[in-house]
Write an enzyme that holds these catalytic residues in place. Structure first.
Site: not given
Ligand SMILES: Cc1cc2nc3c(=O)[nH]c(=O)nc-3n(C[C@H](O)[C@H](O)[C@H](O)COP(=O)(O)OP(=O)(O)OC[C@H]3O[C@@H](n4cnc5c(N)ncnc54)[C@H](O)[C@@H]3O)c2cc1C
Length: 389
Positions: A349, A347, A143, A252-253
């Site tokens: 089951g 739905l 993040s 992307e979003r």
């Molecule tokens: C199947 C899959 C495909 C992906 N593909 C890609 C890809 O192609 N390229 C790439 O770069 N990444 C990819 N990702 C990574 C994805 O973008 C990240 O998992 C995502 O951005 C979240 O980062 P994180 O997992 O490190 O969670 P973290 O940043 O560690 O967050 C953990 C939790 O804490 C919450 N959180 C974090 N900061 C705060 C805050 N300040 N306030 C409140 N809540 C907070 C988050 O919302 C989350 O719920 C992929 C992930 C998956 C599972």
């Protein structure tokens, strides 16, 4: 505003539907078990012009814009594909735009800039002969993009890259990776983007990550130990990586928002079909008011999400400043999707819980949509800022 269904877009829908029916549906279960889609699927999709939708012809694309890409994504899922398939086959949708933007406008002429990046990576990828990935997320966090720790130290006409990335979509199969690196010290926030080729000494692809859903989409850990990357493989000027990443997040979003509402729409269709065919206590489920109202409510949620995502997408395509609205569109569509997939499975089951049921795959696949491309919580933070909070 909605995305206008022009005759060209109706043709695009038909083309996509025919591609999914012919090239995807007979094999999707096998690809889910294999953990990836075959490379020749990319070539097939490229041949009919599907892979290059949203990229200008001047870089090897098929033309069209963000709205056409949304039409393709929507139609893939509505015709029985999945968000996992979209992630695997259209990874270039997140791997290439930074390169194309650095060389000109994605929807425009793309004439200036480092043409060799276009020729070496963009054209072959849009022709379906190369696969690209985007690597931002690291084991220490995803993040906090500014906190990236993978570093690139300049050494003559090369950068020396050290660090690691994780959860990278198509990372197992990718021939090159658009990689976010920090220029100064780990966590400095001064980011650049480098294109790093598979096979470069010190660049290793780690294990294939096993996941809850998106089984046909391979996901990898990547590591970089003293990887020498030519300076010519830098995308745009030094230290512009953070801005470039943020600028491409809108597309992307919106793609993830589209995957969410289209999954919801597909699951409503599956649930309606099931409820018409399934009888309990001597009557079809669909004849019961409780069930019909439930289906009506699910349909309403999916359609409302679609309408809002389209509205925001049209405004993004018109280059309006709608960062907050993009965040809201993704959160609205994901919330609708989460609600609908759960109810649609219920739905069905017991059958809904089986691998044989399409709704089971959507239920698993949908879970990533609130995490990838900015989590719901991070997007709420953007929305709160947009509200002046
Ligand atoms: C199947 C899959 C495909 C992906 N593909 C890609 C890809 O192609 N390229 C790439 O770069 N990444 C990819 N990702 C990574 C994805 O973008 C990240 O998992 C995502 O951005 C979240 O980062 P994180 O997992 O490190 O969670 P973290 O940043 O560690 O967050 C953990 C939790 O804490 C919450 N959180 C974090 N900061 C705060 C805050 N300040 N306030 C409140 N809540 C907070 C988050 O919302 C989350 O719920 C992929 C992930 C998956 C599972």
């Amino acid at each position: 505003m909605t995305i206008v269904d022009t005759p060209e877009r109706r043709q695009l829908r038909e083309l996509t539907r025919a591609f999914v029916t012919r090239e995807v549906l007979p094999h999707l279960d096998e690809w889910e078990r294999a953990g990836e889609v075959p490379r020749d699927l990319h070539a097939t999709a490229a041949k009919i012009g599907l892979l290059g939708v949203g990229f200008p012809e001047s870089v090897g694309g098929s033309g069209g814009d963000l709205l056409d890409s949304i039409v393709v994504t929507e139609e893939i899922i509505r015709s029985g594909g999945s968000s996992g398939l979209v992630a695997a086959l259209f990874t270039h949708g997140i791997a290439l735009p930074h390169i194309v933007a650095a060389c000109g406008d994605k929807a425009g002429s793309a004439a200036a800039g480092p043409q060799h990046l276009i020729d070496r990576y963009v054209r072959p990828t849009l022709a379906g002969t190369m696969i690209g990935a985007l690597a931002i997320t690291e084991p220490d966090g995803g993040s906090d993009v500014a906190g990236i720790r993978t570093c690139a130290r300049r050494d003559g006409d090369h950068y020396v890259v050290n660090g690691s990335k994780t959860y990278i979509t198509s990372g197992v199969r990718a021939d090159f990776v658009t990689t976010a690196v920090c220029a100064d010290f780990p966590g400095s926030g001064t980011l650049s983007l480098l294109v790093i080729e598979k096979g470069t000494p010190g660049f290793t692809v780690g294990r294939r990550l096993e996941k809850l859903g998106w089984h046909c989409s391979d996901t990898a850990e990547l590591s970089f130990t003293d990887v020498r990357v030519p300076v010519a493989n830098r995308i745009g000027p030094e230290d512009t990586g953070f801005l470039a990443i943020m600028q491409q997040f809108a597309a992307e979003r919106l793609s993830l928002a589209t995957q969410a509402y289209a999954t919801a729409q597909r699951c409503v269709e599956l649930a309606v079909k099931w409820c018409r065919e399934r009888s309990t206590f001597g009557q079809p489920l669909a004849s019961r008011q409780l069930i019909r109202h439930r289906l009506a409510e699910l349909h309403t949620r999916a359609e409302a999400a679609r309408a809002y995502v389209h509205d925001v997408a049209v405004r993004v395509a018109a280059k309006q400043p709608v960062v907050t609205e993009v965040a809201m569109a993704k959160n609205v569509a994901v919330a609708a999707c989460d609600h609908v997939v759960d109810a649609a499975l219920q739905l069905h089951g017991g059958f809904g819980y089986l691998r044989d049921a399409e709704v089971e795959r959507h239920y698993r696949d949908a879970r990533i949509l609130s995490i990838g491309g900015g989590t719901t919580e991070i997007l709420n933070e953007i929305i709160a800022k947009g509200m002046g909070l």
